[in-house]
Design a protein around this motif. Structure first.
Motif, PDB file in Angstrom:
ATOM      1  N   ARG A 253       0.629  -1.154  -0.017  1.00 26.31           N
ATOM      2  CA  ARG A 253      -0.020   0.058   0.019  1.00 26.31           C
ATOM      3  C   ARG A 253       0.942   1.323  -0.022  1.00 26.31           C
ATOM      4  NH1 ARG A 253      -2.825  -0.315   5.380  1.00 26.31           N
ATOM      5  NH2 ARG A 253      -3.490   1.769   4.797  1.00 26.31           N
ATOM      6  N   ALA A 254       0.266   2.374  -0.619  1.00 29.01           N
ATOM      7  CA  ALA A 254       1.027   3.631  -0.602  1.00 29.01           C
ATOM      8  C   ALA A 254       0.163   4.337   0.794  1.00 29.01           C
ATOM      9  CB  ALA A 254       0.526   4.446  -1.801  1.00 29.01           C
ATOM     10  N   VAL A 255       1.257   4.728   1.688  1.00 30.77           N
ATOM     11  CA  VAL A 255       0.930   5.308   2.743  1.00 30.77           C
ATOM     12  C   VAL A 255       1.403   6.703   2.953  1.00 30.77           C
ATOM     13  CG1 VAL A 255       0.850   5.450   5.568  1.00 30.77           C
ATOM     14  CG2 VAL A 255       0.466   3.272   4.040  1.00 30.77           C
ATOM     15  N   GLY A 256       0.808   7.812   3.297  1.00 27.14           N
ATOM     16  CA  GLY A 256       1.119   9.168   3.374  1.00 27.14           C
ATOM     17  C   GLY A 256       1.296   9.670   4.687  1.00 27.14           C
ATOM     18  N   PHE A 257       2.497  10.599   4.824  1.00 20.04           N
ATOM     19  CA  PHE A 257       2.488  11.256   6.226  1.00 20.04           C
ATOM     20  C   PHE A 257       2.320  12.722   6.031  1.00 20.04           C
ATOM     21  CE2 PHE A 257       6.796  10.722   5.177  1.00 20.04           C
ATOM     22  CZ  PHE A 257       7.354  11.980   5.358  1.00 20.04           C
ATOM     23  N   THR A 258       1.529  13.464   6.872  1.00 20.60           N
ATOM     24  CA  THR A 258       1.242  14.931   6.872  1.00 20.60           C
ATOM     25  C   THR A 258       1.442  15.725   8.026  1.00 20.60           C
ATOM     26  OG1 THR A 258      -0.304  16.660   6.042  1.00 20.60           O
ATOM     27  CG2 THR A 258      -1.274  14.356   6.563  1.00 20.60           C
TER      28      THR A 258
END
Length: 480
Positions: A253-258
């Motif tokens: 999976r693609a997992v973003g952090f912000t």
């Protein structure tokens, strides 16, 4: 993200190297362990090294006692009969040695590639971290979180602990927190991480890679064959683009952090709380509290981003939320990374000597206001207009040191003409005391005097550590 099953390389056993002629390019942290490991597996090893100093001769003597051939002062010529080259990560791809190898059809591996191929069948999976800035801090945070979860782990790779030593040593690990530089990734086509992150991308080492595209491409290798999660920076689209281009295992999976409120499949910040909406059931409706912003040391924006990236990798490995909190609370940053030195007459003095490029300096400058900025050194081809334009409103003043300080002075004149600038011509190490003295004169109570040079240190100092130490010593002298 690209799809399709990617199979890991089968680790090479001792017999695969028996009798093979292997050239190791470079001594040092990676070359000596590589030469020893290959020799122990029956390879006929020749080490070539550009330098011929006392340290090189000492290392050469150690290897020659084992039966390894060492050639000092000539790292350019391909030894006759070479079937494989294992190179130190810093050796540039356009060196004559590698051009000769390409012409002869000889493969070139880095120490990371060799470590991957020599892993045992029950080897620990890798959680890999790369990016222009923040790699070491993130890997150390990750290791702290993994340890808080009771896992046997170590921070290895570009961080100073040889991956070969970790992979071939007697200690058994559950998982490794692996820092990988763009140099290392360039020479490592085979490694396949459990999960990986590219923290950010900004121009750096372009003299080595040849272009920003080539630099980004090498960074993007860290995602190839990922099994569970490709973690990216929502604020840096280039990192997400690298995820889209990666060929990963089915289900990864693609997992973003912000730093903002996270969407589904992201980690982010809500009301001072680090929150996970990626590794929870029904991530469209639910969120998991991981830690508080104040649990991160220091709680500067870019360091919060590092913490979120580390948390994402740990959560991808199945670590509970409580271990994220406990690991972040236990973590202490290395010296010279936004390190608070002292408060004198209401002014804070902060050492971020590790900010050796504009991207790192921008993150540092964004953490404080108002600032008296101490900057300068070796620019490494960088330009400073964008950095100064973004940071101008935060600056009370600037004190410039080092060989390429004129580049920063000119950018300040263009984008922050109202900011007072002190331009120090002296380039001896004692200049730091004068710089700190001038910064104190410009500062007012409530200000921060920030050493965030945006440049390398080797024009005046041995390394960024010595530069930071000189700053801290000057501050202490000022406050005595």
């Amino acid at each position: 993200m690209g799809s399709g099953q990617v199979t890991s390389s089968v680790p090479s056993g001792p017999s695969d190297f028996q009798g093979k002629h292997v050239t190791v390019a470079g001594l040092g942290v990676s070359g000596v362990p590589a030469a020893k490991a290959l020799h122990a597996r029956g390879a006929i090893v020749t080490v070539v090294n550009d330098g011929d100093d006392a340290r090189a001769r000492e290392q050469a003597a150690e290897l020659e006692a084992l039966g390894v051939t060492v050639r000092l002062g000539d790292g350019e010529t391909l030894p006759e009969g070479t079937e494989l080259i294992v190179t130190a990560p810093g050796w540039k791809p356009d060196k004559p040695l590698f051009l000769a190898a390409e012409k002869a059809g000889v493969p070139v591996w880095g120490d990371v590639e060799l470590a991957w191929r020599l892993r045992g069948p029950d080897a620990a999976p890798w959680l890999a971290v790369t990016g222009t800035n923040g790699k070491t801090t993130t890997v150390q945070m990750l290791a702290s979180i993994l340890k808080a979860a009771g896992l046997r782990t170590a921070a290895v790779g570009n961080i100073g602990v040889s991956l070969l030593d970790a992979v071939l040593g007697e200690e058994r690990y559950d998982v490794l927190a692996v820092e990988l530089s763009s140099y290392q990734l360039h020479w490592a086509p085979s490694p396949r991480a459990h999960s990986a992150v590219v923290l950010n991308l900004a121009p750096d080492h372009l003299d080595w890679h040849g272009s920003m595209e080539a630099y980004a491409r090498d960074k993007g290798r860290v995602y190839e064959g990922n099994k569970v999660a490709c973690v990216y920076n929502v604020a840096d689209k280039a990192t997400e683009d690298l995820v889209r281009e990666a060929d990963v295992e089915e289900g990864c999976r693609a997992v973003g952090f912000t730093l903002g409120t996270p969407g589904p499949s992201q980690l982010g910040v809500v009301d001072g709380i680090l929150v996970d909406r990626a590794f929870v059931e029904n991530r469209h409706a639910n969120a998991q509290e991981l830690a508080e912003v104040r649990d991160v040391d220091p709680p500067a924006p870019h360091n919060i981003a590092n913490a979120l990236a580390a948390a994402a990798l740990a959560r991808a490995f199945g670590v509970p939320a409580s271990a994220v909190r406990d690991g972040l609370r236990a973590f202490r940053p290395d010296a010279h990374r936004i390190s608070h030195v002292a408060d004198i007459d209401g002014v804070a003095y902060v050492d971020d000597s590790k900010a050796t490029n504009t991207h790192a300096a921008e993150a540092s400058l964004a953490s404080y206001e108002p600032i008296v900025w101490i900057a300068g050194g070796l620019a490494k081809g960088a330009t400073f207009d964008e950095l100064v334009a973004k940071s101008a409103k935060r600056l009370r003043g600037a004190v410039l040191i080092g060989a390429d300080r004129a580049l920063i002075r000119d950018a300040l004149a263009r984008h922050a003409p109202e900011v007072p600038v002190v331009d120090l011509e002296r380039t001896d190490t004692g200049a730091m005391l004068q710089a700190v003295t001038e910064a104190r004169r410009l500062a007012r109570p409530g200000d921060t005097v920030l050493l965030a040079p945006a440049c390398a240190s080797m024009d005046m100092f041995t390394n960024y550590n010595q530069r930071g130490d000189a700053f801290a010593a000057a501050v202490r002298e000022l406050g005595a």
